[in-house]
Design a protein around this motif. Structure first.
Motif, PDB file in Angstrom:
ATOM      1  N   LEU A   1     -16.936  52.690   2.483  1.00 11.58           N
ATOM      2  CA  LEU A   1     -15.912  51.728   2.856  1.00 11.58           C
ATOM      3  C   LEU A   1     -15.700  51.792   4.361  1.00 11.58           C
ATOM      4  O   LEU A   1     -15.575  52.875   4.920  1.00 11.58           O
ATOM      5  CB  LEU A   1     -14.599  52.042   2.141  1.00 11.58           C
ATOM      6  CG  LEU A   1     -14.689  52.226   0.620  1.00 11.58           C
ATOM      7  CD1 LEU A   1     -13.420  52.865   0.088  1.00 11.58           C
ATOM      8  CD2 LEU A   1     -14.936  50.877  -0.044  1.00 11.58           C
ATOM      9  N   HIS A   2     -15.683  50.641   5.002  1.00  8.07           N
ATOM     10  CA  HIS A   2     -15.335  50.641   6.416  1.00  8.07           C
ATOM     11  C   HIS A   2     -14.829  49.275   6.834  1.00  8.07           C
ATOM     12  O   HIS A   2     -15.046  48.274   6.158  1.00  8.07           O
ATOM     13  CB  HIS A   2     -16.505  51.097   7.294  1.00  8.07           C
ATOM     14  CG  HIS A   2     -17.704  50.219   7.242  1.00  8.07           C
ATOM     15  ND1 HIS A   2     -18.645  50.273   6.246  1.00  8.07           N
ATOM     16  CD2 HIS A   2     -18.133  49.246   8.089  1.00  8.07           C
ATOM     17  CE1 HIS A   2     -19.609  49.407   6.469  1.00  8.07           C
ATOM     18  NE2 HIS A   2     -19.321  48.761   7.578  1.00  8.07           N
ATOM     19  N   ARG A   3     -14.154  49.285   7.965  1.00 11.08           N
ATOM     20  CA  ARG A   3     -13.590  48.067   8.529  1.00 11.08           C
ATOM     21  C   ARG A   3     -14.454  47.636   9.702  1.00 11.08           C
ATOM     22  O   ARG A   3     -14.883  48.448  10.520  1.00 11.08           O
ATOM     23  CB  ARG A   3     -12.156  48.331   8.981  1.00 11.08           C
ATOM     24  CG  ARG A   3     -11.268  48.871   7.872  1.00 11.08           C
ATOM     25  CD  ARG A   3     -10.714  47.768   7.029  1.00 11.08           C
ATOM     26  NE  ARG A   3      -9.706  47.058   7.800  1.00 11.08           N
ATOM     27  CZ  ARG A   3      -8.448  47.470   7.918  1.00 11.08           C
ATOM     28  NH1 ARG A   3      -8.045  48.564   7.270  1.00 11.08           N
ATOM     29  NH2 ARG A   3      -7.599  46.793   8.653  1.00 11.08           N
ATOM     30  N   ASP A   4     -14.664  46.344   9.800  1.00 10.85           N
ATOM     31  CA  ASP A   4     -15.502  45.781  10.850  1.00 10.85           C
ATOM     32  C   ASP A   4     -14.828  44.501  11.316  1.00 10.85           C
ATOM     33  O   ASP A   4     -15.027  43.435  10.740  1.00 10.85           O
ATOM     34  CB  ASP A   4     -16.899  45.512  10.300  1.00 10.85           C
ATOM     35  CG  ASP A   4     -17.851  44.931  11.338  1.00 10.85           C
ATOM     36  OD1 ASP A   4     -17.527  45.003  12.541  1.00 10.85           O
ATOM     37  OD2 ASP A   4     -18.901  44.393  10.932  1.00 10.85           O
ATOM     38  N   GLY A   5     -13.999  44.620  12.339  1.00 14.83           N
ATOM     39  CA  GLY A   5     -13.239  43.461  12.775  1.00 14.83           C
ATOM     40  C   GLY A   5     -12.307  42.985  11.674  1.00 14.83           C
ATOM     41  O   GLY A   5     -11.517  43.761  11.132  1.00 14.83           O
ATOM     42  N   ARG A   6     -12.415  41.715  11.317  1.00 10.98           N
ATOM     43  CA  ARG A   6     -11.572  41.127  10.272  1.00 10.98           C
ATOM     44  C   ARG A   6     -12.096  41.407   8.869  1.00 10.98           C
ATOM     45  O   ARG A   6     -11.457  41.056   7.885  1.00 10.98           O
ATOM     46  CB  ARG A   6     -11.498  39.604  10.463  1.00 10.98           C
ATOM     47  CG  ARG A   6     -10.727  39.160  11.680  1.00 10.98           C
ATOM     48  CD  ARG A   6     -11.073  37.722  12.110  1.00 10.98           C
ATOM     49  NE  ARG A   6     -11.231  36.807  10.987  1.00 10.98           N
ATOM     50  CZ  ARG A   6     -10.226  36.097  10.449  1.00 10.98           C
ATOM     51  NH1 ARG A   6      -8.999  36.232  10.930  1.00 10.98           N
ATOM     52  NH2 ARG A   6     -10.459  35.271   9.452  1.00 10.98           N
TER      53      ARG A   6
ATOM     54  N   SER B   1      -4.603  42.966   8.150  1.00 10.93           N
ATOM     55  CA  SER B   1      -5.701  43.073   9.111  1.00 10.93           C
ATOM     56  C   SER B   1      -7.061  42.840   8.456  1.00 10.93           C
ATOM     57  O   SER B   1      -8.062  42.683   9.154  1.00 10.93           O
ATOM     58  CB  SER B   1      -5.684  44.445   9.787  1.00 10.93           C
ATOM     59  OG  SER B   1      -5.994  45.483   8.867  1.00 10.93           O
ATOM     60  N   VAL B   2      -7.108  42.809   7.127  1.00  9.24           N
ATOM     61  CA  VAL B   2      -8.353  42.509   6.406  1.00  9.24           C
ATOM     62  C   VAL B   2      -8.299  41.049   5.970  1.00  9.24           C
ATOM     63  O   VAL B   2      -7.483  40.673   5.125  1.00  9.24           O
ATOM     64  CB  VAL B   2      -8.538  43.424   5.186  1.00  9.24           C
ATOM     65  CG1 VAL B   2      -9.783  43.010   4.396  1.00  9.24           C
ATOM     66  CG2 VAL B   2      -8.644  44.874   5.618  1.00  9.24           C
TER      67      VAL B   2
ATOM     68  N   ALA C   1     -22.899  40.145   9.770  1.00  7.14           N
ATOM     69  CA  ALA C   1     -22.258  40.569  11.011  1.00  7.14           C
ATOM     70  C   ALA C   1     -21.220  39.544  11.462  1.00  7.14           C
ATOM     71  O   ALA C   1     -20.153  39.898  11.969  1.00  7.14           O
ATOM     72  CB  ALA C   1     -23.306  40.784  12.109  1.00  7.14           C
ATOM     73  N   ALA C   2     -21.525  38.274  11.273  1.00  4.88           N
ATOM     74  CA  ALA C   2     -20.612  37.210  11.696  1.00  4.88           C
ATOM     75  C   ALA C   2     -19.291  37.262  10.955  1.00  4.88           C
ATOM     76  O   ALA C   2     -18.267  36.799  11.468  1.00  4.88           O
ATOM     77  CB  ALA C   2     -21.275  35.852  11.501  1.00  4.88           C
ATOM     78  N   LEU C   3     -19.294  37.822   9.762  1.00  7.51           N
ATOM     79  CA  LEU C   3     -18.073  37.872   8.959  1.00  7.51           C
ATOM     80  C   LEU C   3     -17.011  38.782   9.571  1.00  7.51           C
ATOM     81  O   LEU C   3     -15.851  38.747   9.161  1.00  7.51           O
ATOM     82  CB  LEU C   3     -18.402  38.329   7.537  1.00  7.51           C
ATOM     83  CG  LEU C   3     -19.283  37.359   6.733  1.00  7.51           C
ATOM     84  CD1 LEU C   3     -19.726  37.998   5.437  1.00  7.51           C
ATOM     85  CD2 LEU C   3     -18.554  36.052   6.467  1.00  7.51           C
ATOM     86  N   ALA C   4     -17.388  39.578  10.547  1.00 10.61           N
ATOM     87  CA  ALA C   4     -16.410  40.423  11.228  1.00 10.61           C
ATOM     88  C   ALA C   4     -15.420  39.594  12.040  1.00 10.61           C
ATOM     89  O   ALA C   4     -14.279  40.014  12.270  1.00 10.61           O
ATOM     90  CB  ALA C   4     -17.113  41.420  12.146  1.00 10.61           C
ATOM     91  N   THR C   5     -15.858  38.406  12.460  1.00  4.07           N
ATOM     92  CA  THR C   5     -14.984  37.571  13.295  1.00  4.07           C
ATOM     93  C   THR C   5     -14.825  36.160  12.760  1.00  4.07           C
ATOM     94  O   THR C   5     -13.805  35.516  13.025  1.00  4.07           O
ATOM     95  CB  THR C   5     -15.550  37.490  14.726  1.00  4.07           C
ATOM     96  OG1 THR C   5     -16.904  36.999  14.670  1.00  4.07           O
ATOM     97  CG2 THR C   5     -15.543  38.852  15.391  1.00  4.07           C
ATOM     98  N   ALA C   6     -15.800  35.674  12.007  1.00  5.36           N
ATOM     99  CA  ALA C   6     -15.792  34.269  11.595  1.00  5.36           C
ATOM    100  C   ALA C   6     -15.232  34.095  10.200  1.00  5.36           C
ATOM    101  O   ALA C   6     -15.325  34.991   9.343  1.00  5.36           O
ATOM    102  CB  ALA C   6     -17.207  33.706  11.650  1.00  5.36           C
TER     103      ALA C   6
END
Length: 349
Positions: A7-12, A47-48, A194-199
């Protein structure tokens, strides 16, 4: 928490990685608990914004439950397996009603329990490497994890064909049958996730998705819809053998290799699922069926033949379709008294 789920957080994005690559990320009870607790926590975490489910390794998202463990527990009475099914099906229902975007990357092998963790999500991604299936009849079980409803709602009789034969779907077929939403080529997959961290997921899909490959099953609808519309497994096999189509003959041979009891219960489950109004109702029905299977001989025997001894020579009991009565089938759907899942009574987040 278990080390078999990363489990980890990556941006959004909150990322859930099933991490048993040597076992094709097959699910243990501890993994179910970890995913459930994480989803509960992230649902309340502002934040998620998006949850992303992937599998570790190069072979697939998840091959299903750890059926060797189910085999061993069933031989000891099945209490652990019933608890596993109960928590698994509750998790499937939670995923379907999750209040945030839930992106499931069905890259590679995605079968059984893996379908339960992905195909009820809000955004389901397949690639050219995807192999999606509900293969339960291979081991004397019946499609579960909400798969009976997905199969029942597939176009025409495609779901009946897939459920009885345990055949696999590629990306095109998974999209056609309602198990997936979008095709992302493997070469774009890393950039998409990767884009899902911000988009926003919808924006990421617009950028990275591509036209889906053709669905092979679409061109076989004529004989599939005609043959599988029959009311019994015996008549389905007869129609397949008489169809004069090589693929139909192969399908009949695949069916006849499966557990006669599992076949008849599967057909009944899919027909009944067509009349159900929710995933929760289907999961309630599946819980009854799966628990009944733990008390029948074919599940242990099927897993023994496929996974434990690997002789691929199961000895089903009863051994023929003719020996499986309507009463035998009905017993799988009988109410379980206090041991009911009861999801349809508590549907909602």
């Amino acid at each position: 928490m278990t080390t078999e789920v990363q489990l980890h957080r990556d941006g959004r994005a909150g990322r859930i990685v099933l991490d048993r690559p040597r076992a094709l990320n097959s699910l243990t009870h501890g993994m179910l608990t970890a995913v459930r607790e994480t989803l509960d926590s992230w649902a309340e975490d502002d934040s998620v914004a998006t949850v992303v489910l992937t599998g570790a390794g190069e072979r697939g998202l998840c091959a299903g439950a750890d059926i060797r463990a189910i085999h061993d527990d069933a031989k000891a009475g099945g209490a652990g397996a019933r608890a596993f099914f109960r928590d698994e099906y509750r998790l499937n229902a939670l995923i379907a009603r999750y209040p945030k975007p839930y992106v499931a990357v069905m890259d590679g092998i995605t079968m059984g329990g893996g379908v339960g963790l992905s195909a009820h999500g809000g955004l389901r991604i397949v690639t050219e490497r995807s192999t999606v299936a509900m293969p339960e009849t291979r081991i004397g079980l019946v499609p579960d994890v909400g798969g009976s409803l997905l199969l029942a709602r597939a176009p025409g009789e495609l779901g009946t064909h897939l459920g009885l034969t345990a055949a696999s779907m590629d990306a095109g077929d998974a999209l056609l049958c309602g198990f997936a939403d979008h095709f992302v080529p493997g070469a774009r997959l890393a950039a998409f996730t990767a884009a899902l961290a911000t988009a926003d997921p919808a924006e990421a899909v617009r950028e990275f998705a591509a036209p889906a490959p053709a669905a092979g099953l679409a061109g076989q609808r004529d004989w599939i819809d005609s043959c599988y519309a029959a009311g019994t497994v015996e008549e389905i096999v007869e129609r397949l053998l008489a169809a004069g189509v090589p693929e139909a003959k192969e399908a009949a041979e695949q069916i006849l290799a499966k557990s006669p009891t599992a076949l008849k219960v599967t057909l009944a489950a899919l027909r009944r699922a067509r009349g159900l109004d929710s995933l929760e109702a289907a999961l309630d029905q599946e819980y009854r069926v799966s628990c009944a299977a733990l008390d029948a001989p074919d599940l242990v025997e099927g897993i023994r033949a496929q996974v434990v001894d690997k002789d691929r020579d199961p000895h089903w009991s009863p051994a023929t379709l003719a020996e499986v009565s309507a009463a035998d089938v009905d017993r799988f759907f009988a109410p379980r008294g206090a041991d009911e899942l009861g999801l349809a009574r508590t549907a909602g987040w």
